[in-house]
Design an enzyme around this catalytic site. Structure first.
Site, PDB file in Angstrom:
ATOM      1  CG  ASP A   1      34.297  -1.215  48.193  1.00  0.00           C
ATOM      2  OD1 ASP A   1      34.782  -2.322  47.927  1.00  0.00           O
ATOM      3  OD2 ASP A   1      33.261  -1.066  48.874  1.00  0.00           O
TER       4      ASP A   1
ATOM      5  CD  GLU B   1      33.022  -8.836  44.905  1.00  0.00           C
ATOM      6  OE1 GLU B   1      31.834  -8.489  44.967  1.00  0.00           O
ATOM      7  OE2 GLU B   1      33.653  -9.279  45.882  1.00  0.00           O
TER       8      GLU B   1
END
Length: 446
Positions: free
Chosen positions: A27, A189
């Protein structure tokens, strides 16, 4: 003879991807501030089977090749209202009015929190004591855009896109939370929103699974969003993904993550991801050129490293075998009295025979006379410093004896080959028994 080469010539002799090898990271959330790239990441534990994520890490670079670890920058413990200790998912940090805001999602409908600091290194504190956003079970993966007129927006969500207008204080919002009605094709996402040359862009993890990095464009920060294609194609190598996009020193970069590091050790699947990064190119019409996957060699270096200042050992372009560790040192460390806090130290550990650290594009200018290393001897051994290749010329050999008390940090010095001049990649190659040393920093002397 004098060692003089083009320092990009051998960039492919050692793999450069993924960009962090000492830990599992995911991430990526890059931020450019004061000529430095600050990279915030989530962190998969070494023994993770599924998601096992307690904190967020920080790395920095000024050349897009050598990355320095700064350790844990924040964790779930910073939020008193979070009911669990496993769930430190994708964050983003942004600067406004000399403050740094770290937006942190809490999966399972707990909400999105925000931490604030006076420095990109922290310490970060929770100014609200409660969630900034608590809208639905989709409250994950926040991303922030501050438009040219000063209006800030936060976007988030899986599998829908939500957005809201943030106030100038960046810890409150005005108006309603909006669900974007034109969720772009392939969206799953991890949105990342930015603006360039009048175009608004939203990159995101594409339809699961596997996930690549797709993107859409708009003429407005609130949409509608039109799908334009893939920045990085979906691949079984990536499975999940999360983009981060920046411009730095006149070049554009895309960050994501993969399982490449894990697959060097096992064919089995675990949630142990690694951040990848490569150059990104725009077409004349503003669309983005596609790449199938991350290159092995990574992007070109956009600066050189000064070896005549103290360089932390956890500054690396690539490494094999080693790990990093953070410790707080105390004058006394007894059960009944820990004594006086002396220092917080991040250093390289798990060093065994044949392990190495590569540092790329080191500028020796007119030459170096000696090299110093700060280590804590365990079994001792030596550090061979080699130029340009893992088996390149030895420019210095630092003998680490065990006359120093174990656990005590000592500085060892060795002479340097007088012919090392100009810009070179250097390799710190470790020789000796297992658990040789702890390695804190190094420095060459003119």
């Amino acid at each position: 003879m004098t060692l003089t080469i083009n320092y990009y010539a051998d960039a492919q002799t050692v793999q450069q991807q993924p960009i962090i090898q000492t830990k599992y990271t995911a991430d990526p959330a890059p931020m450019v501030h004061n000529d430095t790239v600050f990279l915030y990441t989530s962190h998969d534990e070494d023994d993770a089977m599924g998601f096992k994520m307690f904190d967020w890490l920080l790395y920095s670079s000024t050349d897009m090749v050598n990355w320095t670890e700064h350790g844990v920058v924040a964790s779930l413990d910073d939020f008193d209202w979070v009911p669990y200790d496993n769930g430190a998912w994708a964050v983003q940090c942004i600067e406004r009015n000399d403050k740094f805001y770290l937006y942190c999602p809490m999966p399972g409908g707990v909400g999105i929190g925000v931490l604030v600091a006076d420095s990109p290194y922290g310490p970060f504190k929770d100014p609200l004591g409660k969630p900034l956003i608590q809208n639905s079970d989709h409250d994950i993966d926040p991303t922030i855009l501050i438009d040219d007129d000063g209006q800030a927006y936060m976007y988030w969500g899986n599998p829908k896109v939500y957005y809201v207008k943030l106030n100038e204080d960046m810890i409150s919002y005005s108006g309603e939370i909006m669900e974007e009605p034109t969720t772009p094709d392939n969206y799953q996402e991890g949105p990342w929103v930015w603006k360039r040359n009048g175009h608004y862009y939203m990159a995101y993890a594409s339809t699961c699974c596997p996930e690549g990095i797709g993107y859409a464009m708009s003429d407005s920060p609130t949409g509608p969003w039109e799908y334009k294609g893939m920045i990085v194609d979906a691949s079984e190598k990536s499975r999940g993904n999360h983009p981060g996009i920046i411009e730095y020193k006149g070049k554009s970069y895309v960050f994501g993550h993969s399982y490449d590091l894990l697959k060097k050790t096992t064919p089995k699947f675990y949630e142990r991801r690694s951040v990848e990064m490569d150059a990104m190119e725009y077409n004349p019409d503003g669309t983005i050129k596609n790449r199938y996957y991350w290159s092995i060699e990574g992007p070109e270096q956009v600066g050189t490293l000064d070896p005549f200042r103290r360089v932390e050992a956890e500054t690396m372009a690539w490494s094999e075998g080693v790990k990093t560790r953070f410790e707080t040192e105390w004058e006394g460390d007894f059960d009944w009295d820990r004594g006086i806090r002396i220092a917080d130290r991040l250093f390289v550990t798990a060093i065994n025979h044949g392990d190495y650290i590569k540092v790329q594009g080191v500028d020796f200018a007119d030459g170096a006379k000696s090299v110093e290393v700060s280590v804590s001897p365990l079994y001792g051994g030596k550090i061979e410093i080699r130029a340009d290749k893992i088996d390149g010329p030895v420019i210095a050999t630092v003998e680490i004896n065990t006359t120093s008390e174990q656990g005590i940090w000592s500085t060892f010095t060795a002479p340097v080959n007088k012919n090392i001049k100009g810009v070179h990649d250097i390799y710190f190659v470790f020789r000796g028994e297992k658990n040789l040393i702890y390695f804190d920093w190094w420095k060459f002397n003119k």
